[in-house]
Design a protein around this motif. Structure first.
Motif, PDB file in Angstrom:
ATOM      1  N   PRO A  31     -31.034  62.251  24.545  1.00  0.00           N
ATOM      2  CA  PRO A  31     -30.858  60.824  24.219  1.00  0.00           C
ATOM      3  C   PRO A  31     -29.392  60.513  23.884  1.00  0.00           C
ATOM      4  O   PRO A  31     -28.712  61.302  23.224  1.00  0.00           O
ATOM      5  N   LYS A  32     -28.933  59.375  24.358  1.00  0.00           N
ATOM      6  CA  LYS A  32     -27.531  58.976  24.145  1.00  0.00           C
ATOM      7  C   LYS A  32     -27.193  58.866  22.655  1.00  0.00           C
ATOM      8  O   LYS A  32     -26.068  59.113  22.252  1.00  0.00           O
ATOM      9  N   LYS A  33     -28.167  58.514  21.839  1.00  0.00           N
ATOM     10  CA  LYS A  33     -27.907  58.393  20.399  1.00  0.00           C
ATOM     11  C   LYS A  33     -27.591  59.746  19.761  1.00  0.00           C
ATOM     12  O   LYS A  33     -27.106  59.798  18.642  1.00  0.00           O
ATOM     13  N   GLY A  37     -24.531  63.949  17.562  1.00  0.00           N
ATOM     14  CA  GLY A  37     -25.426  64.718  16.703  1.00  0.00           C
ATOM     15  C   GLY A  37     -25.738  66.061  17.323  1.00  0.00           C
ATOM     16  O   GLY A  37     -24.855  66.905  17.508  1.00  0.00           O
ATOM     17  N   ILE A  38     -26.994  66.234  17.682  1.00  0.00           N
ATOM     18  CA  ILE A  38     -27.467  67.528  18.170  1.00  0.00           C
ATOM     19  C   ILE A  38     -26.768  67.964  19.458  1.00  0.00           C
ATOM     20  O   ILE A  38     -26.493  69.145  19.634  1.00  0.00           O
ATOM     21  N   ARG A  44     -21.147  72.889  20.716  1.00  0.00           N
ATOM     22  CA  ARG A  44     -20.111  73.554  19.924  1.00  0.00           C
ATOM     23  C   ARG A  44     -20.523  74.993  19.602  1.00  0.00           C
ATOM     24  O   ARG A  44     -19.739  75.921  19.725  1.00  0.00           O
ATOM     25  N   ALA A  45     -21.775  75.169  19.196  1.00  0.00           N
ATOM     26  CA  ALA A  45     -22.247  76.507  18.837  1.00  0.00           C
ATOM     27  C   ALA A  45     -22.216  77.444  20.040  1.00  0.00           C
ATOM     28  O   ALA A  45     -21.747  78.582  19.936  1.00  0.00           O
ATOM     29  N   SER A  46     -22.696  76.977  21.185  1.00  0.00           N
ATOM     30  CA  SER A  46     -22.731  77.854  22.364  1.00  0.00           C
ATOM     31  C   SER A  46     -21.324  78.202  22.853  1.00  0.00           C
ATOM     32  O   SER A  46     -21.065  79.339  23.255  1.00  0.00           O
ATOM     33  N   LEU A  85     -34.996  73.670  17.859  1.00  0.00           N
ATOM     34  CA  LEU A  85     -35.060  72.286  17.396  1.00  0.00           C
ATOM     35  C   LEU A  85     -35.240  71.305  18.548  1.00  0.00           C
ATOM     36  O   LEU A  85     -36.105  70.420  18.490  1.00  0.00           O
ATOM     37  N   VAL A  86     -34.450  71.439  19.605  1.00  0.00           N
ATOM     38  CA  VAL A  86     -34.543  70.467  20.703  1.00  0.00           C
ATOM     39  C   VAL A  86     -35.867  70.572  21.439  1.00  0.00           C
ATOM     40  O   VAL A  86     -36.374  69.568  21.948  1.00  0.00           O
TER      41      VAL A  86
END
Length: 121
Positions: A31-33, A37-38, A44-46, A85-86
């Motif tokens: 989602p664009k929102k 966020g996620i 970043r983590a990967s 989470l996703v």
């Protein structure tokens, strides 16, 4: 391990990089929102997993090299959490192949770090 001239020759880096590319592919449809966020967090983590392998490759001391691989292990677990989470948020249907990639990179990181530390003995 000692034969590699650049970090790109390391199988562990190649697998971590492939995981990062796959994370970028799956997050394109989030989602664009969630852009800040996620989506941003999992990317970043990967990226951090492969980046720390690259940075650690040039370190001279075995302990310093191992420290960067340990940092990669931590951010790999962070990536794994975001994948859980996703999936739970229904941003993706299934992530079995991604989890298999995470597990493979984890095993390679552990083995590589162990080999570095054992070469110090």
């Amino acid at each position: 391990m000692g034969k590699s001239k650049t970090f790109t020759e390391l199988i562990v880096w190649q697998k971590a990089h492939a995981l990062t590319l796959d994370v970028y592919r799956i997050t394109q449809n989030f989602p664009k929102k969630e852009v800040y966020g996620i989506t941003s967090q999992i990317r970043r983590a990967s990226v951090s997993v492969a980046a720390n392998i690259a940075e650690g490759f040039k370190r001279r001391s075995p302990n310093d090299k191992a420290r960067f691989f340990n940092i990669s292990e931590g951010t790999l677990d962070e990536t794994k959490y975001f994948l859980i989470l996703v999936k739970d948020l229904n941003f993706i249907k299934a992530n079995d192949s991604l989890m298999e990639q995470v597990d493979e990179v984890s095993k390679l990181l552990y083995s590589y770090k162990k080999a570095i530390l054992n070469s110090n003995s």
